[in-house]
Write an enzyme that holds these catalytic residues in place. Sequence first.
Site, short mmCIF file in Angstrom:
data_model
loop_
_atom_site.label_atom_id
_atom_site.label_comp_id
_atom_site.label_asym_id
_atom_site.label_seq_id
_atom_site.Cartn_x
_atom_site.Cartn_y
_atom_site.Cartn_z
N LYS A 85 -7.18 8.43 -0.99
CA LYS A 85 -8.44 8.90 -0.39
C LYS A 85 -8.93 10.20 -1.03
CE LYS A 85 -7.33 6.89 4.16
NZ LYS A 85 -5.90 6.54 3.94
N ASP A 104 -13.10 15.40 -3.50
CA ASP A 104 -13.17 16.73 -4.12
C ASP A 104 -14.42 16.76 -4.98
OD1 ASP A 104 -12.45 19.30 -5.17
OD2 ASP A 104 -10.34 18.79 -4.87
N ASP A 154 -3.33 4.45 -1.93
CA ASP A 154 -4.23 4.90 -0.87
C ASP A 154 -4.17 6.43 -0.74
OD1 ASP A 154 -5.81 5.02 1.42
OD2 ASP A 154 -4.15 4.54 2.77
N THR A 169 -10.43 3.87 10.31
CA THR A 169 -10.30 2.96 11.46
C THR A 169 -9.71 3.66 12.67
OG1 THR A 169 -8.24 2.13 10.48
CG2 THR A 169 -10.22 0.81 10.16
N LYS A 185 0.85 -1.18 0.00
CA LYS A 185 0.00 0.00 0.00
C LYS A 185 0.89 1.24 0.00
CE LYS A 185 -1.97 1.72 3.77
NZ LYS A 185 -1.68 3.19 3.78
N ARG A 194 2.62 -1.20 10.85
CA ARG A 194 3.64 -1.11 11.89
C ARG A 194 3.93 -2.43 12.60
NH1 ARG A 194 1.31 4.71 13.69
NH2 ARG A 194 -0.56 3.67 12.92
#
Length: 236
Positions: free
Chosen positions: A61, A64, A59, A119, A32, A211
């Site tokens: 997002k 607009d 990714d 999330t 990603k 992570r």
Amino acid sequence: MNQSVYLALDFPNWEETKHFLHTNQLAGVPVKVGMELFYREGPKIIEYLKQDNHPIFLDLKLHDIPTTVMKAMRNIAKLDVEMVNVHALGGAEMIKRAKEGLTVGNSGKTKLIAVTMLTSMDKQAMNTELHIPGEVDEKVSHFARFASSNGADGVVCSVHETEKIKTECGTSFLTVTPGIRLDGTEDNDQKRIASPKFAKKQGTDYIVVGRSVTKAVNPKMAYERVIKEWDNGIIV
């Protein structure tokens, strides 16, 4: 290679990204690419990753006005990534035009995924900060139905909403679930988290892990542990 487990490349530049991938022998794994890396390196980061055969979830997002998103998607389509996303809050016309841009650019090969509720967001923040009443899972389901009816191929959601979305939108409607954590790793800024094992049981299509792998003492071993949990449905 498992095509359902995407590794979040949350690094500030290509040099650090390349060092991490090569040092830990992770060439070719699905990845990603988020805002931090893409805004620093631009489209060339996609070219670099494709040279090592990485499937890519871009990714960004997008959120607009419909025409702007459509034109942006027309350009993104040329990158030939596997998935790209928009915010469902952008509305019906924006989602439709985003799909149009992708279809014109690469005949719809790139899947359009709509972000439902981040999330990092929980009920309290949704209710008090966004002034959106109700329960998180109810709003996520609403956004999923809304996205599906306007041309999206799937949604970004937490593992905890996957089963309901599959029931309401159909099993072919894709669910992409971040917030994946191995046992013993920190939650950080994620609120609605889950393990790879739980994600598999809930029937999600793709998981995104960051992570728990990138900050591990042995990232290669941590990544393999994620894959084993996902493939076998066991805690190791």
